[in-house]
Design a protein around this motif. Structure first.
Motif, PDB file in Angstrom:
ATOM      1  N   ARG A  72     -21.439 125.396 -10.160  1.00  0.00           N
ATOM      2  CA  ARG A  72     -20.887 124.043 -10.014  1.00  0.00           C
ATOM      3  C   ARG A  72     -21.439 123.094 -11.065  1.00  0.00           C
ATOM      4  NH1 ARG A  72     -21.308 121.819  -4.202  1.00  0.00           N
ATOM      5  NH2 ARG A  72     -23.391 122.745  -4.195  1.00  0.00           N
ATOM      6  N   TRP A  73     -22.677 123.321 -11.516  1.00  0.00           N
ATOM      7  CA  TRP A  73     -23.269 122.470 -12.549  1.00  0.00           C
ATOM      8  C   TRP A  73     -22.532 122.623 -13.875  1.00  0.00           C
ATOM      9  CZ3 TRP A  73     -25.861 123.480 -17.187  1.00  0.00           C
ATOM     10  CH2 TRP A  73     -26.587 122.413 -17.728  1.00  0.00           C
ATOM     11  N   VAL A  74     -22.051 123.824 -14.173  1.00  0.00           N
ATOM     12  CA  VAL A  74     -21.266 124.033 -15.386  1.00  0.00           C
ATOM     13  C   VAL A  74     -19.960 123.241 -15.312  1.00  0.00           C
ATOM     14  CG1 VAL A  74     -20.013 125.741 -16.775  1.00  0.00           C
ATOM     15  CG2 VAL A  74     -22.276 126.290 -15.860  1.00  0.00           C
ATOM     16  N   ILE A  75     -19.399 123.119 -14.140  1.00  0.00           N
ATOM     17  CA  ILE A  75     -18.154 122.361 -13.962  1.00  0.00           C
ATOM     18  C   ILE A  75     -18.417 120.867 -14.063  1.00  0.00           C
ATOM     19  CG2 ILE A  75     -16.270 121.831 -12.359  1.00  0.00           C
ATOM     20  CD1 ILE A  75     -16.631 124.645 -11.199  1.00  0.00           C
ATOM     21  N   GLY A  76     -19.487 120.416 -13.425  1.00  0.00           N
ATOM     22  CA  GLY A  76     -19.830 118.992 -13.444  1.00  0.00           C
ATOM     23  C   GLY A  76     -21.306 118.803 -13.218  1.00  0.00           C
ATOM     24  N   ARG A  77     -21.956 117.997 -14.048  1.00  0.00           N
ATOM     25  CA  ARG A  77     -23.410 117.849 -13.970  1.00  0.00           C
ATOM     26  C   ARG A  77     -23.866 117.294 -12.625  1.00  0.00           C
ATOM     27  NH1 ARG A  77     -22.482 120.905 -17.319  1.00  0.00           N
ATOM     28  NH2 ARG A  77     -23.223 120.923 -19.488  1.00  0.00           N
ATOM     29  N   ASP A  78     -23.058 116.443 -12.012  1.00  0.00           N
ATOM     30  CA  ASP A  78     -23.354 115.992 -10.657  1.00  0.00           C
ATOM     31  C   ASP A  78     -22.762 117.043  -9.718  1.00  0.00           C
ATOM     32  OD1 ASP A  78     -24.057 114.636  -8.413  1.00  0.00           O
ATOM     33  OD2 ASP A  78     -22.921 112.816  -8.853  1.00  0.00           O
ATOM     34  N   PHE A  79     -23.445 118.193  -9.646  1.00  0.00           N
ATOM     35  CA  PHE A  79     -22.822 119.392  -9.074  1.00  0.00           C
ATOM     36  C   PHE A  79     -22.515 119.280  -7.591  1.00  0.00           C
ATOM     37  CE2 PHE A  79     -27.266 120.067  -8.187  1.00  0.00           C
ATOM     38  CZ  PHE A  79     -27.316 120.845  -7.035  1.00  0.00           C
ATOM     39  N   LEU A  80     -23.230 118.420  -6.868  1.00  0.00           N
ATOM     40  CA  LEU A  80     -22.957 118.285  -5.440  1.00  0.00           C
ATOM     41  C   LEU A  80     -21.583 117.686  -5.165  1.00  0.00           C
ATOM     42  CD1 LEU A  80     -26.387 117.108  -4.009  1.00  0.00           C
ATOM     43  CD2 LEU A  80     -25.365 119.383  -3.888  1.00  0.00           C
ATOM     44  N   LYS A  81     -21.005 117.037  -6.168  1.00  0.00           N
ATOM     45  CA  LYS A  81     -19.664 116.491  -6.003  1.00  0.00           C
ATOM     46  C   LYS A  81     -18.578 117.539  -6.259  1.00  0.00           C
ATOM     47  CE  LYS A  81     -20.789 111.694  -7.207  1.00  0.00           C
ATOM     48  NZ  LYS A  81     -20.508 110.561  -8.138  1.00  0.00           N
ATOM     49  N   VAL A  82     -18.962 118.701  -6.780  1.00  0.00           N
ATOM     50  CA  VAL A  82     -17.996 119.768  -7.061  1.00  0.00           C
ATOM     51  C   VAL A  82     -17.799 120.588  -5.804  1.00  0.00           C
ATOM     52  CG1 VAL A  82     -17.482 121.797  -8.471  1.00  0.00           C
ATOM     53  CG2 VAL A  82     -18.695 119.845  -9.477  1.00  0.00           C
ATOM     54  N   SER A  83     -16.569 120.725  -5.368  1.00  0.00           N
ATOM     55  CA  SER A  83     -16.266 121.463  -4.145  1.00  0.00           C
ATOM     56  C   SER A  83     -16.700 122.916  -4.252  1.00  0.00           C
ATOM     57  CB  SER A  83     -14.759 121.405  -3.869  1.00  0.00           C
ATOM     58  OG  SER A  83     -14.400 122.319  -2.843  1.00  0.00           O
ATOM     59  N   LEU A  84     -17.156 123.479  -3.141  1.00  0.00           N
ATOM     60  CA  LEU A  84     -17.516 124.891  -3.098  1.00  0.00           C
ATOM     61  C   LEU A  84     -16.305 125.790  -3.305  1.00  0.00           C
ATOM     62  CD1 LEU A  84     -20.017 124.898  -0.092  1.00  0.00           C
ATOM     63  CD2 LEU A  84     -20.572 125.116  -2.517  1.00  0.00           C
ATOM     64  N   GLY A  85     -15.112 125.236  -3.204  1.00  0.00           N
ATOM     65  CA  GLY A  85     -13.904 126.021  -3.422  1.00  0.00           C
ATOM     66  C   GLY A  85     -13.266 125.796  -4.776  1.00  0.00           C
ATOM     67  N   LYS A  86     -13.946 125.068  -5.662  1.00  0.00           N
ATOM     68  CA  LYS A  86     -13.399 124.748  -6.973  1.00  0.00           C
ATOM     69  C   LYS A  86     -13.435 125.966  -7.888  1.00  0.00           C
ATOM     70  CE  LYS A  86     -12.231 122.142 -10.578  1.00  0.00           C
ATOM     71  NZ  LYS A  86     -10.906 121.515 -10.734  1.00  0.00           N
ATOM     72  N   PHE A  87     -12.255 126.350  -8.420  1.00  0.00           N
ATOM     73  CA  PHE A  87     -12.168 127.485  -9.341  1.00  0.00           C
ATOM     74  C   PHE A  87     -12.137 126.977 -10.775  1.00  0.00           C
ATOM     75  CE2 PHE A  87      -9.865 130.496 -11.976  1.00  0.00           C
ATOM     76  CZ  PHE A  87     -10.504 131.685 -11.674  1.00  0.00           C
ATOM     77  N   ASP A  88     -12.956 127.606 -11.628  1.00  0.00           N
ATOM     78  CA  ASP A  88     -13.007 127.215 -13.028  1.00  0.00           C
ATOM     79  C   ASP A  88     -13.308 128.455 -13.861  1.00  0.00           C
ATOM     80  OD1 ASP A  88     -13.451 124.663 -14.974  1.00  0.00           O
ATOM     81  OD2 ASP A  88     -14.843 126.269 -15.498  1.00  0.00           O
ATOM     82  N   TRP A  89     -12.427 128.784 -14.804  1.00  0.00           N
ATOM     83  CA  TRP A  89     -12.567 129.994 -15.605  1.00  0.00           C
ATOM     84  C   TRP A  89     -13.845 129.989 -16.441  1.00  0.00           C
ATOM     85  CZ3 TRP A  89     -10.504 134.475 -14.932  1.00  0.00           C
ATOM     86  CH2 TRP A  89      -9.229 134.608 -14.382  1.00  0.00           C
ATOM     87  N   GLU A  90     -14.137 128.880 -17.096  1.00  0.00           N
ATOM     88  CA  GLU A  90     -15.302 128.825 -17.972  1.00  0.00           C
ATOM     89  C   GLU A  90     -16.590 129.004 -17.178  1.00  0.00           C
ATOM     90  OE1 GLU A  90     -15.292 125.313 -20.298  1.00  0.00           O
ATOM     91  OE2 GLU A  90     -13.473 125.837 -21.425  1.00  0.00           O
ATOM     92  N   ALA A  91     -16.696 128.330 -16.062  1.00  0.00           N
ATOM     93  CA  ALA A  91     -17.886 128.463 -15.233  1.00  0.00           C
ATOM     94  C   ALA A  91     -18.004 129.875 -14.682  1.00  0.00           C
ATOM     95  CB  ALA A  91     -17.846 127.448 -14.096  1.00  0.00           C
ATOM     96  N   LEU A  92     -16.879 130.462 -14.304  1.00  0.00           N
ATOM     97  CA  LEU A  92     -16.873 131.830 -13.788  1.00  0.00           C
ATOM     98  C   LEU A  92     -17.386 132.809 -14.836  1.00  0.00           C
ATOM     99  CD1 LEU A  92     -14.140 133.551 -11.709  1.00  0.00           C
ATOM    100  CD2 LEU A  92     -14.859 134.612 -13.841  1.00  0.00           C
ATOM    101  N   ALA A  93     -16.878 132.697 -16.066  1.00  0.00           N
ATOM    102  CA  ALA A  93     -17.300 133.608 -17.136  1.00  0.00           C
ATOM    103  C   ALA A  93     -18.771 133.408 -17.468  1.00  0.00           C
ATOM    104  CB  ALA A  93     -16.436 133.386 -18.371  1.00  0.00           C
ATOM    105  N   PHE A  94     -19.203 132.160 -17.569  1.00  0.00           N
ATOM    106  CA  PHE A  94     -20.592 131.855 -17.913  1.00  0.00           C
ATOM    107  C   PHE A  94     -21.543 132.406 -16.861  1.00  0.00           C
ATOM    108  CE2 PHE A  94     -24.254 128.904 -17.673  1.00  0.00           C
ATOM    109  CZ  PHE A  94     -24.729 129.027 -18.971  1.00  0.00           C
ATOM    110  N   MET A  95     -21.270 132.102 -15.608  1.00  0.00           N
ATOM    111  CA  MET A  95     -22.131 132.548 -14.529  1.00  0.00           C
ATOM    112  C   MET A  95     -22.085 134.062 -14.387  1.00  0.00           C
ATOM    113  SD  MET A  95     -22.272 133.724 -11.191  1.00  0.00           S
ATOM    114  CE  MET A  95     -20.560 133.520 -10.741  1.00  0.00           C
ATOM    115  N   GLY A  96     -20.886 134.649 -14.522  1.00  0.00           N
ATOM    116  CA  GLY A  96     -20.741 136.089 -14.351  1.00  0.00           C
ATOM    117  C   GLY A  96     -21.538 136.872 -15.373  1.00  0.00           C
ATOM    118  N   ILE A  97     -21.469 136.456 -16.634  1.00  0.00           N
ATOM    119  CA  ILE A  97     -22.191 137.158 -17.697  1.00  0.00           C
ATOM    120  C   ILE A  97     -23.699 137.027 -17.504  1.00  0.00           C
ATOM    121  CG2 ILE A  97     -22.670 137.172 -20.171  1.00  0.00           C
ATOM    122  CD1 ILE A  97     -19.731 136.351 -20.595  1.00  0.00           C
TER     123      ILE A  97
END
Length: 246
Positions: free
Chosen positions: A165-190
């Motif tokens: 969630r931090w990769v999606i938005g620095r104020d990560f608590l405001k990012v929904s737990l259901g938010k899908f984001d390709w860049e964050a997914l790839a970064f975290m996955g690798i």
């Protein structure tokens, strides 16, 4: 009912950088202690090092309580979480179990290039010393408990609860737990894959746990999935003697 002082803060609430520290400190401490105890001044490998790391990080986990920013586990999500945990266990173990030796070329390729370090076959090495006949049952059970109930929880709050969630938005608590984001997914996955010695299985495992969180919008569902994987993997290791997985 939740006590008034323990009620879930809204997604945007937090005291400065406290949420970041609460999510990151136990994980960073785990890596730091592992590196520190690996120095020559601390001597050869011994299971007490894992026990010490587990104890310190368990204290930090309860001191920082990253779960304070989340709702409690929803029981309706348990079947998916448990099923995902079992699925990751299969992903982790299946390419290396004995039946897969019927495909020696495929298995050797997997072992050489999908397990770190690349190009070398994995060895049991020091992990065999966690076996009860070497370490004693106390240290073996501490290894199992630490893997299943300490680092699995720490990793989920760090990787899925915080970093994704931090990769999606620095104020990560405001990012929904259901938010899908390709860049964050790839970064975290690798990164999650490289953190583990089986990088391909690690990438797939991270994606499964993330999928559970995104599907349920429940961090605890991802925690349960990870706990199930690590606990069953530990049972498998001890019962079968495949300490290469530890």
């Amino acid at each position: 009912m939740t006590a008034p002082e323990e009620q879930l803060p809204s997604q945007g609430q937090g005291a400065g950088r406290l949420p970041v520290w609460a999510h990151a400190t136990p994980f960073v401490a785990w890596l730091a202690i592992m590196s520190l105890l690996g120095l020559e001044i601390f001597g050869d490998f011994h299971p007490w090092k894992y026990a010490l790391r587990t104890g310190i990080c368990l204290v930090l986990l309860f001191a920082f309580r990253p779960w304070r920013w989340y709702e409690r586990l929803k029981l309706k999500n348990l079947p998916l979480a448990v099923g995902a945990g079992v699925a990751v266990l299969v992903i982790w173990v299946a390419p290396e179990v004995h039946w897969s030796s019927d495909m020696p070329v495929w298995q050797e390729f997997y072992l050489r290039f999908c397990v770190l370090p690349l190009g070398r076959l994995p060895q049991t090495g020091e992990s065999i010393l966690y076996a009860p006949k070497y370490a004693g049952w106390v240290y073996t059970l501490v290894r199992l408990a630490g893997s299943a109930f300490v680092i699995a929880v720490i990793e989920e709050f760090f990787w899925r609860g915080f970093l994704y969630r931090w990769v999606i938005g620095r104020d990560f608590l405001k990012v929904s737990l259901g938010k899908f984001d390709w860049e964050a997914l790839a970064f975290m996955g690798i990164l999650f894959g490289v953190e583990h010695n089986r990088w391909l299985a690690g990438v797939l495992a991270g994606l499964v746990y993330l999928g559970v969180m995104l599907k349920t919008r429940d961090i605890w569902a991802a925690v349960v999935a990870h706990v199930v994987t690590n606990f069953l993997l530990g049972i498998y290791v001890v019962c079968v003697g495949d300490y290469v997985f530890w």
